[in-house]
Motif scaffolding. Structure first.
Motif, PDB file in Angstrom:
ATOM      1  N   VAL A 125      -6.585 -10.294   1.571  1.00 28.87           N
ATOM      2  CA  VAL A 125      -7.472 -10.778   2.800  1.00 28.87           C
ATOM      3  C   VAL A 125      -8.978 -10.589   2.790  1.00 28.87           C
ATOM      4  CG1 VAL A 125      -7.771 -10.471   5.471  1.00 28.87           C
ATOM      5  CG2 VAL A 125      -5.209 -10.561   4.388  1.00 28.87           C
ATOM      6  N   ALA A 126      -9.268  -9.429   2.398  1.00 27.27           N
ATOM      7  CA  ALA A 126     -10.904  -9.000   2.240  1.00 27.27           C
ATOM      8  C   ALA A 126     -11.326  -9.912   1.081  1.00 27.27           C
ATOM      9  CB  ALA A 126     -10.866  -7.817   1.751  1.00 27.27           C
ATOM     10  N   THR A 127     -10.758 -10.397   0.038  1.00 30.76           N
ATOM     11  CA  THR A 127     -11.019 -10.969  -1.064  1.00 30.76           C
ATOM     12  C   THR A 127     -11.356 -12.509  -0.495  1.00 30.76           C
ATOM     13  OG1 THR A 127     -10.104  -9.701  -2.754  1.00 30.76           O
ATOM     14  CG2 THR A 127     -10.834 -12.255  -3.354  1.00 30.76           C
ATOM     15  N   LEU A 128     -10.238 -13.095   0.296  1.00 29.95           N
ATOM     16  CA  LEU A 128     -10.326 -14.250   0.701  1.00 29.95           C
ATOM     17  C   LEU A 128     -11.631 -14.347   1.881  1.00 29.95           C
ATOM     18  CD1 LEU A 128      -6.498 -15.008   1.388  1.00 29.95           C
ATOM     19  CD2 LEU A 128      -8.142 -16.156  -0.305  1.00 29.95           C
ATOM     20  N   ALA A 129     -11.722 -13.389   2.704  1.00 29.19           N
ATOM     21  CA  ALA A 129     -12.597 -13.431   3.793  1.00 29.19           C
ATOM     22  C   ALA A 129     -13.967 -13.387   3.226  1.00 29.19           C
ATOM     23  CB  ALA A 129     -12.634 -12.050   4.607  1.00 29.19           C
ATOM     24  N   ARG A 130     -14.350 -12.735   2.014  1.00 31.96           N
ATOM     25  CA  ARG A 130     -15.474 -12.397   1.132  1.00 31.96           C
ATOM     26  C   ARG A 130     -15.770 -14.069   0.639  1.00 31.96           C
ATOM     27  NH1 ARG A 130     -14.446  -8.802  -1.259  1.00 31.96           N
ATOM     28  NH2 ARG A 130     -13.583  -9.587  -3.357  1.00 31.96           N
ATOM     29  N   ASP A 131     -14.858 -14.694  -0.164  1.00 33.22           N
ATOM     30  CA  ASP A 131     -15.063 -15.841  -0.477  1.00 33.22           C
ATOM     31  C   ASP A 131     -15.389 -17.012   0.382  1.00 33.22           C
ATOM     32  OD1 ASP A 131     -14.576 -14.656  -3.157  1.00 33.22           O
ATOM     33  OD2 ASP A 131     -12.458 -15.638  -3.169  1.00 33.22           O
ATOM     34  N   ALA A 132     -14.583 -16.944   1.697  1.00 42.80           N
ATOM     35  CA  ALA A 132     -14.714 -17.801   2.562  1.00 42.80           C
ATOM     36  C   ALA A 132     -16.015 -17.640   3.360  1.00 42.80           C
ATOM     37  CB  ALA A 132     -13.536 -17.546   3.691  1.00 42.80           C
ATOM     38  N   SER A 133     -16.545 -16.296   3.480  1.00 40.43           N
ATOM     39  CA  SER A 133     -17.817 -16.211   4.029  1.00 40.43           C
ATOM     40  C   SER A 133     -18.914 -16.944   3.142  1.00 40.43           C
ATOM     41  CB  SER A 133     -18.271 -14.546   4.093  1.00 40.43           C
ATOM     42  OG  SER A 133     -19.264 -14.198   4.619  1.00 40.43           O
ATOM     43  N   MET A 134     -18.758 -16.844   1.764  1.00 41.33           N
ATOM     44  CA  MET A 134     -19.738 -17.193   0.982  1.00 41.33           C
ATOM     45  C   MET A 134     -19.855 -18.761   0.910  1.00 41.33           C
ATOM     46  SD  MET A 134     -19.230 -14.951  -2.460  1.00 41.33           S
ATOM     47  CE  MET A 134     -20.245 -15.716  -3.659  1.00 41.33           C
ATOM     48  N   ALA A 135     -18.651 -19.361   1.163  1.00 43.64           N
ATOM     49  CA  ALA A 135     -18.569 -20.764   1.345  1.00 43.64           C
ATOM     50  C   ALA A 135     -19.183 -21.228   2.861  1.00 43.64           C
ATOM     51  CB  ALA A 135     -17.118 -21.175   1.155  1.00 43.64           C
ATOM     52  N   VAL A 136     -18.891 -20.530   3.618  1.00 42.85           N
ATOM     53  CA  VAL A 136     -19.487 -20.821   4.846  1.00 42.85           C
ATOM     54  C   VAL A 136     -20.994 -20.710   4.998  1.00 42.85           C
ATOM     55  CG1 VAL A 136     -19.771 -20.111   7.540  1.00 42.85           C
ATOM     56  CG2 VAL A 136     -17.297 -20.204   6.100  1.00 42.85           C
ATOM     57  N   GLU A 137     -21.402 -19.733   4.262  1.00 47.72           N
ATOM     58  CA  GLU A 137     -22.840 -19.500   4.306  1.00 47.72           C
ATOM     59  C   GLU A 137     -23.586 -20.748   3.464  1.00 47.72           C
ATOM     60  OE1 GLU A 137     -23.388 -15.752   2.471  1.00 47.72           O
ATOM     61  OE2 GLU A 137     -23.072 -14.692   4.115  1.00 47.72           O
ATOM     62  N   GLY A 138     -22.884 -21.242   2.209  1.00 50.88           N
ATOM     63  CA  GLY A 138     -23.424 -22.362   1.754  1.00 50.88           C
ATOM     64  C   GLY A 138     -23.389 -23.784   2.667  1.00 50.88           C
ATOM     65  N   LEU A 139     -22.343 -23.816   3.465  1.00 50.47           N
ATOM     66  CA  LEU A 139     -22.094 -24.956   4.492  1.00 50.47           C
ATOM     67  C   LEU A 139     -23.397 -24.800   5.496  1.00 50.47           C
ATOM     68  CD1 LEU A 139     -18.349 -25.296   4.993  1.00 50.47           C
ATOM     69  CD2 LEU A 139     -19.742 -26.839   3.683  1.00 50.47           C
ATOM     70  N   ALA A 140     -23.472 -23.676   5.951  1.00 53.72           N
ATOM     71  CA  ALA A 140     -24.553 -23.447   7.075  1.00 53.72           C
ATOM     72  C   ALA A 140     -25.859 -23.691   6.562  1.00 53.72           C
ATOM     73  CB  ALA A 140     -24.499 -22.017   7.288  1.00 53.72           C
ATOM     74  N   GLU A 141     -26.123 -23.468   5.068  1.00 50.42           N
ATOM     75  CA  GLU A 141     -27.326 -23.575   4.636  1.00 50.42           C
ATOM     76  C   GLU A 141     -27.727 -25.317   4.394  1.00 50.42           C
ATOM     77  OE1 GLU A 141     -29.949 -22.416   0.830  1.00 50.42           O
ATOM     78  OE2 GLU A 141     -28.186 -21.678   0.926  1.00 50.42           O
ATOM     79  N   SER A 142     -26.669 -25.807   3.952  1.00 49.09           N
ATOM     80  CA  SER A 142     -26.633 -27.388   3.712  1.00 49.09           C
ATOM     81  C   SER A 142     -26.732 -27.990   5.132  1.00 49.09           C
ATOM     82  CB  SER A 142     -25.475 -27.790   3.074  1.00 49.09           C
ATOM     83  OG  SER A 142     -25.109 -27.234   2.081  1.00 49.09           O
ATOM     84  N   ALA A 143     -26.053 -27.519   6.092  1.00 48.36           N
ATOM     85  CA  ALA A 143     -26.343 -28.045   7.326  1.00 48.36           C
ATOM     86  C   ALA A 143     -27.831 -27.919   7.993  1.00 48.36           C
ATOM     87  CB  ALA A 143     -25.468 -27.559   8.225  1.00 48.36           C
ATOM     88  N   GLN A 263     -15.504 -13.185   9.957  1.00 42.54           N
ATOM     89  CA  GLN A 263     -15.734 -11.926  10.217  1.00 42.54           C
ATOM     90  C   GLN A 263     -14.485 -11.083  10.667  1.00 42.54           C
ATOM     91  OE1 GLN A 263     -18.443 -10.359   9.104  1.00 42.54           O
ATOM     92  NE2 GLN A 263     -17.551  -8.378   9.803  1.00 42.54           N
ATOM     93  N   GLU A 264     -13.834 -11.748  11.636  1.00 45.49           N
ATOM     94  CA  GLU A 264     -12.760 -11.104  12.303  1.00 45.49           C
ATOM     95  C   GLU A 264     -11.627 -11.076  11.392  1.00 45.49           C
ATOM     96  OE1 GLU A 264     -11.494 -13.493  15.630  1.00 45.49           O
ATOM     97  OE2 GLU A 264     -13.211 -13.542  16.696  1.00 45.49           O
ATOM     98  N   LEU A 265     -11.470 -11.912  10.432  1.00 40.91           N
ATOM     99  CA  LEU A 265     -10.604 -11.703   9.177  1.00 40.91           C
ATOM    100  C   LEU A 265     -10.947 -10.579   8.339  1.00 40.91           C
ATOM    101  CD1 LEU A 265      -8.130 -13.284   7.977  1.00 40.91           C
ATOM    102  CD2 LEU A 265      -9.555 -14.338   6.446  1.00 40.91           C
ATOM    103  N   ALA A 266     -12.069 -10.287   8.124  1.00 35.74           N
ATOM    104  CA  ALA A 266     -12.519  -9.276   7.390  1.00 35.74           C
ATOM    105  C   ALA A 266     -12.468  -7.861   8.129  1.00 35.74           C
ATOM    106  CB  ALA A 266     -13.896  -9.042   6.963  1.00 35.74           C
ATOM    107  N   THR A 267     -12.590  -7.905   9.441  1.00 39.21           N
ATOM    108  CA  THR A 267     -12.280  -6.605  10.331  1.00 39.21           C
ATOM    109  C   THR A 267     -10.818  -6.283  10.241  1.00 39.21           C
ATOM    110  OG1 THR A 267     -14.165  -7.292  11.749  1.00 39.21           O
ATOM    111  CG2 THR A 267     -12.716  -5.765  12.627  1.00 39.21           C
ATOM    112  N   LEU A 268     -10.068  -7.399  10.288  1.00 40.23           N
ATOM    113  CA  LEU A 268      -8.595  -7.323  10.201  1.00 40.23           C
ATOM    114  C   LEU A 268      -8.027  -6.694   8.952  1.00 40.23           C
ATOM    115  CD1 LEU A 268      -5.807  -7.938  11.386  1.00 40.23           C
ATOM    116  CD2 LEU A 268      -5.835 -10.263  10.636  1.00 40.23           C
ATOM    117  N   ALA A 269      -8.664  -7.239   7.985  1.00 38.76           N
ATOM    118  CA  ALA A 269      -8.435  -6.334   6.678  1.00 38.76           C
ATOM    119  C   ALA A 269      -8.523  -5.130   6.667  1.00 38.76           C
ATOM    120  CB  ALA A 269      -9.269  -7.156   5.360  1.00 38.76           C
ATOM    121  N   GLN A 270      -9.626  -4.666   7.144  1.00 42.32           N
ATOM    122  CA  GLN A 270     -10.122  -3.124   7.186  1.00 42.32           C
ATOM    123  C   GLN A 270      -9.086  -2.432   8.264  1.00 42.32           C
ATOM    124  OE1 GLN A 270     -14.023  -3.003   8.939  1.00 42.32           O
ATOM    125  NE2 GLN A 270     -14.963  -3.690   6.783  1.00 42.32           N
TER     126      GLN A 270
END
Length: 279
Positions: A125-143, A263-270
């Motif tokens: 879950v932490a790995t998926l959250a980290r990868d998703a976070s990076m992807a979201v950051e890229g989308l946010a920058e593109s937007a 971010q909630e997913l990362a918190t859940l992983a913790q």
């Protein structure tokens, strides 16, 4: 089989052991000994201790032996390779008689299979959250970049509109000059006709002035039609850009919501990792 003669307190724990095992939802094992030997061992579904044979001496490195020697609680983690099964952790406490003397020990072993599974899930879950976070950051920058480009385009469109408006003013001036030129040519033609043979050359000039005026008038009309078409297309372009800009802003808002969920997913992983450690 447990030996026939036991201390009443230790006998009580022996009788209670199956009930304790049923109450615990995890795979567990219970061992009971006096100060020297195993009295009872209740294996779990998967975790087992083949060395815990009633009547056999308890090993010095075992949790039972250490709890008796320490006269206090002992916790030990046993790897899966030790007994050829799942890893488990034991908690062993000394048992005292009514006089407070240590007469034996009771050990509870809990399988770490659930902990390992939860730890693995938490890591995934932490790995998926980290990868998703990076992807979201890229989308946010593109937007954000897209929004900036749209703002630039809208600015250019507005500037084009202003230039078209200024051109309309210039065309009005040219139209006015053409009208006056036409009137001047008409007057010149009349005066040339009055002058007779002497005004023939002037009549040619007057005719050219009128032709130039007519040509200017027609050119102004054609240019105006072109500018009207340009202004119309620019308006459609501005509307399309505005719609795309709104979509980009909606996308940015959606990206922020996804980021919060990640971010909630990362918190859940913790939290899962914490629970795994408790188990």
């Amino acid at each position: 089989m447990p030996p026939e003669e036991k201390d009443p307190i230790l006998e009580y724990f022996v009788r209670l052991a199956p009930l304790i095992q049923e109450l615990i939802p995890l795979d567990c094992m219970i061992g009971i000994s006096d100060r020297e030997k195993f009295l009872y061992n209740l294996d779990g579904r998967e975790i087992k201790n083949p060395k815990a044979i009633p009547g056999k001496p308890i090993p010095g490195e075992s949790g039972l032996s250490k709890a008796i020697q320490k006269e206090g609680t002992v916790r030990i983690t046993v790897s899966g390779e030790t007994y050829g099964g799942p890893a488990f952790k034991t908690t062993t406490v000394p048992v005292r008689d009514e006089a407070g003397r240590v007469i034996g020990a009771v050990g509870l072993a809990l399988s770490l299979s659930a902990q390992d599974a939860l730890t693995e899930v938490a890591g995934t879950v932490a790995t998926l959250a980290r990868d998703a976070s990076m992807a979201v950051e890229g989308l946010a920058e593109s937007a954000q970049n897209l929004t900036r480009h749209h703002e630039t385009l809208l600015s250019v469109v507005e500037e084009v509109r202003q230039q078209v408006s200024k051109t309309e003013t210039i065309l009005g001036f040219i139209r006015e000059v053409a009208g006056k030129s036409n009137l001047l040519g008409l007057n010149a033609a009349i005066e040339a006709a009055r002058a007779g043979e002497g005004g023939r050359g002037f009549s040619v000039v007057a005719e050219e002035i009128r032709k130039m005026s007519a040509y200017s008038t027609n050119s102004v009309k054609e240019i105006k039609d072109i500018l009207v078409a340009i202004n119309e297309k620019v308006g459609k372009m501005a509307k399309s850009i505005s719609q795309v800009s709104d979509e980009a802003q909606n996308e940015a808002a959606a990206t922020e919501e996804i980021s919060a969920s990640v971010q909630e997913l990362a918190t859940l992983a913790q939290k899962i990792e914490t629970v795994a450690q408790i188990i």
